[in-house]
Write a protein that holds these residues in place. Structure first.
Motif, PDB file in Angstrom:
ATOM      1  N   THR A 210      -5.936  14.258   0.749  1.00 55.38           N
ATOM      2  CA  THR A 210      -5.877  15.614   0.189  1.00 55.38           C
ATOM      3  C   THR A 210      -5.226  16.645   1.111  1.00 55.38           C
ATOM      4  OG1 THR A 210      -8.141  15.965   0.935  1.00 55.38           O
ATOM      5  CG2 THR A 210      -7.836  15.288  -1.360  1.00 55.38           C
ATOM      6  N   ASP A 211      -4.818  16.237   2.301  1.00 57.08           N
ATOM      7  CA  ASP A 211      -4.040  17.121   3.176  1.00 57.08           C
ATOM      8  C   ASP A 211      -3.377  16.268   4.249  1.00 57.08           C
ATOM      9  OD1 ASP A 211      -5.679  16.997   5.674  1.00 57.08           O
ATOM     10  OD2 ASP A 211      -7.161  18.040   4.459  1.00 57.08           O
ATOM     11  N   GLY A 212      -2.501  16.901   5.030  1.00 57.61           N
ATOM     12  CA  GLY A 212      -1.746  16.177   6.042  1.00 57.61           C
ATOM     13  C   GLY A 212      -2.607  15.517   7.101  1.00 57.61           C
ATOM     14  N   ALA A 213      -3.666  16.194   7.532  1.00 57.35           N
ATOM     15  CA  ALA A 213      -4.535  15.640   8.576  1.00 57.35           C
ATOM     16  C   ALA A 213      -5.251  14.387   8.064  1.00 57.35           C
ATOM     17  CB  ALA A 213      -5.541  16.687   9.044  1.00 57.35           C
ATOM     18  N   ASP A 214      -5.757  14.451   6.841  1.00 61.22           N
ATOM     19  CA  ASP A 214      -6.406  13.309   6.201  1.00 61.22           C
ATOM     20  C   ASP A 214      -5.400  12.153   6.085  1.00 61.22           C
ATOM     21  OD1 ASP A 214      -8.210  11.738   4.700  1.00 61.22           O
ATOM     22  OD2 ASP A 214      -7.714  12.742   2.813  1.00 61.22           O
ATOM     23  N   ALA A 215      -4.179  12.471   5.661  1.00 55.67           N
ATOM     24  CA  ALA A 215      -3.130  11.459   5.508  1.00 55.67           C
ATOM     25  C   ALA A 215      -2.801  10.801   6.845  1.00 55.67           C
ATOM     26  CB  ALA A 215      -1.873  12.101   4.921  1.00 55.67           C
ATOM     27  N   LEU A 216      -2.666  11.604   7.892  1.00 53.29           N
ATOM     28  CA  LEU A 216      -2.321  11.063   9.205  1.00 53.29           C
ATOM     29  C   LEU A 216      -3.396  10.093   9.689  1.00 53.29           C
ATOM     30  CD1 LEU A 216       0.048  11.300  11.116  1.00 53.29           C
ATOM     31  CD2 LEU A 216      -1.162  13.123  12.309  1.00 53.29           C
ATOM     32  N   ALA A 217      -4.650  10.435   9.477  1.00 48.76           N
ATOM     33  CA  ALA A 217      -5.750   9.543   9.865  1.00 48.76           C
ATOM     34  C   ALA A 217      -5.654   8.223   9.096  1.00 48.76           C
ATOM     35  CB  ALA A 217      -7.095  10.223   9.600  1.00 48.76           C
ATOM     36  N   LYS A 218      -5.350   8.294   7.799  1.00 48.97           N
ATOM     37  CA  LYS A 218      -5.228   7.080   6.995  1.00 48.97           C
ATOM     38  C   LYS A 218      -4.014   6.258   7.432  1.00 48.97           C
ATOM     39  CE  LYS A 218      -7.911   8.576   3.125  1.00 48.97           C
ATOM     40  NZ  LYS A 218      -8.111   8.791   1.731  1.00 48.97           N
ATOM     41  N   LEU A 219      -2.918   6.928   7.749  1.00 50.31           N
ATOM     42  CA  LEU A 219      -1.703   6.230   8.184  1.00 50.31           C
ATOM     43  C   LEU A 219      -1.911   5.487   9.500  1.00 50.31           C
ATOM     44  CD1 LEU A 219       0.952   8.934   7.286  1.00 50.31           C
ATOM     45  CD2 LEU A 219       0.721   6.673   6.242  1.00 50.31           C
ATOM     46  N   ARG A 220      -2.756   6.025  10.334  1.00 50.45           N
ATOM     47  CA  ARG A 220      -3.018   5.382  11.623  1.00 50.45           C
ATOM     48  C   ARG A 220      -4.039   4.248  11.490  1.00 50.45           C
ATOM     49  NH1 ARG A 220      -2.421  10.987  14.909  1.00 50.45           N
ATOM     50  NH2 ARG A 220      -0.181  10.788  15.255  1.00 50.45           N
ATOM     51  N   GLY A 221      -4.726   4.184  10.338  1.00 48.29           N
ATOM     52  CA  GLY A 221      -5.756   3.175  10.140  1.00 48.29           C
ATOM     53  C   GLY A 221      -5.335   2.015   9.254  1.00 48.29           C
ATOM     54  N   ARG A 222      -4.190   2.136   8.588  1.00 49.54           N
ATOM     55  CA  ARG A 222      -3.728   1.096   7.677  1.00 49.54           C
ATOM     56  C   ARG A 222      -2.212   1.110   7.628  1.00 49.54           C
ATOM     57  NH1 ARG A 222      -4.908   0.540   1.139  1.00 49.54           N
ATOM     58  NH2 ARG A 222      -4.134  -1.582   1.003  1.00 49.54           N
ATOM     59  N   GLN A 223      -1.615  -0.047   7.420  1.00 48.64           N
ATOM     60  CA  GLN A 223      -0.160  -0.115   7.348  1.00 48.64           C
ATOM     61  C   GLN A 223       0.302   0.114   5.909  1.00 48.64           C
ATOM     62  OE1 GLN A 223       1.439  -3.499   9.330  1.00 48.64           O
ATOM     63  NE2 GLN A 223       3.543  -2.867   8.994  1.00 48.64           N
TER      64      GLN A 223
ATOM     65  N   PRO B 272       0.829  -1.209   0.000  1.00 49.71           N
ATOM     66  CA  PRO B 272       0.000   0.000   0.000  1.00 49.71           C
ATOM     67  C   PRO B 272       0.867   1.264   0.000  1.00 49.71           C
ATOM     68  CG  PRO B 272      -0.630  -1.502   1.777  1.00 49.71           C
ATOM     69  CD  PRO B 272       0.652  -2.006   1.199  1.00 49.71           C
ATOM     70  N   ILE B 273       0.532   2.179  -0.885  1.00 45.22           N
ATOM     71  CA  ILE B 273       1.227   3.467  -0.983  1.00 45.22           C
ATOM     72  C   ILE B 273       0.194   4.562  -0.764  1.00 45.22           C
ATOM     73  CG2 ILE B 273       2.481   5.054  -2.505  1.00 45.22           C
ATOM     74  CD1 ILE B 273       3.551   2.580  -3.985  1.00 45.22           C
ATOM     75  N   LEU B 274       0.552   5.559   0.047  1.00 45.96           N
ATOM     76  CA  LEU B 274      -0.321   6.709   0.261  1.00 45.96           C
ATOM     77  C   LEU B 274       0.291   7.915  -0.430  1.00 45.96           C
ATOM     78  CD1 LEU B 274      -2.854   7.891   1.626  1.00 45.96           C
ATOM     79  CD2 LEU B 274      -1.407   8.441   3.597  1.00 45.96           C
ATOM     80  N   ILE B 275      -0.478   8.521  -1.351  1.00 49.22           N
ATOM     81  CA  ILE B 275      -0.033   9.767  -1.978  1.00 49.22           C
ATOM     82  C   ILE B 275      -0.885  10.900  -1.422  1.00 49.22           C
ATOM     83  CG2 ILE B 275       1.004   8.783  -4.040  1.00 49.22           C
ATOM     84  CD1 ILE B 275      -1.538   9.286  -5.586  1.00 49.22           C
ATOM     85  N   VAL B 276      -0.202  12.020  -1.114  1.00 44.85           N
ATOM     86  CA  VAL B 276      -0.860  13.132  -0.440  1.00 44.85           C
ATOM     87  C   VAL B 276      -0.613  14.422  -1.222  1.00 44.85           C
ATOM     88  CG1 VAL B 276      -1.167  14.302   1.771  1.00 44.85           C
ATOM     89  CG2 VAL B 276      -0.219  11.972   1.731  1.00 44.85           C
ATOM     90  N   ASP B 277      -1.697  15.045  -1.665  1.00 52.52           N
ATOM     91  CA  ASP B 277      -1.587  16.321  -2.374  1.00 52.52           C
ATOM     92  C   ASP B 277      -2.949  16.990  -2.352  1.00 52.52           C
ATOM     93  OD1 ASP B 277      -1.198  18.397  -4.491  1.00 52.52           O
ATOM     94  OD2 ASP B 277       0.660  17.283  -4.847  1.00 52.52           O
ATOM     95  N   ASP B 278      -2.975  18.306  -2.245  1.00 55.09           N
ATOM     96  CA  ASP B 278      -4.258  19.010  -2.222  1.00 55.09           C
ATOM     97  C   ASP B 278      -4.789  19.310  -3.628  1.00 55.09           C
ATOM     98  OD1 ASP B 278      -2.193  20.829  -2.565  1.00 55.09           O
ATOM     99  OD2 ASP B 278      -3.006  22.323  -1.211  1.00 55.09           O
ATOM    100  N   TYR B 279      -4.012  18.989  -4.659  1.00 53.71           N
ATOM    101  CA  TYR B 279      -4.477  19.162  -6.035  1.00 53.71           C
ATOM    102  C   TYR B 279      -4.821  17.808  -6.626  1.00 53.71           C
ATOM    103  CZ  TYR B 279      -3.015  24.017  -5.979  1.00 53.71           C
ATOM    104  OH  TYR B 279      -2.891  25.348  -5.677  1.00 53.71           O
ATOM    105  N   LYS B 280      -6.094  17.632  -6.993  1.00 51.80           N
ATOM    106  CA  LYS B 280      -6.562  16.362  -7.559  1.00 51.80           C
ATOM    107  C   LYS B 280      -5.756  15.983  -8.805  1.00 51.80           C
ATOM    108  CE  LYS B 280     -10.304  15.486  -5.007  1.00 51.80           C
ATOM    109  NZ  LYS B 280     -10.238  14.445  -4.008  1.00 51.80           N
TER     110      LYS B 280
END
Length: 128
Positions: A38-51, A8-16
């Motif tokens: 789409t932002d750091g807060a959203d990313a942090l929540a996802k990072l804490r919910g999935r490896q 799993p890879i998480l990409i984070v950017d506010d531009y679609k």
């Protein structure tokens, strides 16, 4: 050790548009398990919910920047070793130095090609 192309890879950017570009480049390189934030807060929540096996984050976002996300990831015991690549349009030396000091694994200046992304990811993940 071979790179798991299904990690799993998480990409984070506010531009679609940038999310779509990075997703397409990763898919062109053979990666298939890609989530978006789409932002750091959203990313942090996802990072804490999935490896995840890798984070590719833009620097300039609101309300939490990619740099602040990096700092929070490195301060979190369960996330601190997660490979983290910062992407930015800014090539200021002080930004690169700040990101390195905060523990970024690599740094990519926009715009970039699939070849540049592959070269940067090889230094972080190994050959694939």
């Amino acid at each position: 050790m071979a790179v798991d192309m299904k990690m799993p890879i998480l990409i984070v950017d506010d531009y679609k548009t940038m999310l779509r570009i990075v997703r397409n480049l990763l898919q062109k390189l053979g990666f298939s398990n890609i989530d978006e934030a789409t932002d750091g807060a959203d990313a942090l929540a996802k990072l804490r919910g999935r490896q995840y096996g890798l984070v590719i984050s833009d620097w300039n976002m609101q309300p939490m920047t990619g740099f602040e996300l990096l700092q929070k990831v490195r301060a979190d015991a369960s996330l601190k070793t997660l490979p983290f690549v910062m992407v930015t349009a800014e090539s200021k030396v002080e930004n690169v130095v700040a990101a390195r000091n905060a523990g970024v694994n690599n740094y990519i200046i926009k715009p970039f090609s699939a070849e540049v992304l592959k070269a940067k990811l090889k230094t972080v993940l190994g050959d694939f």
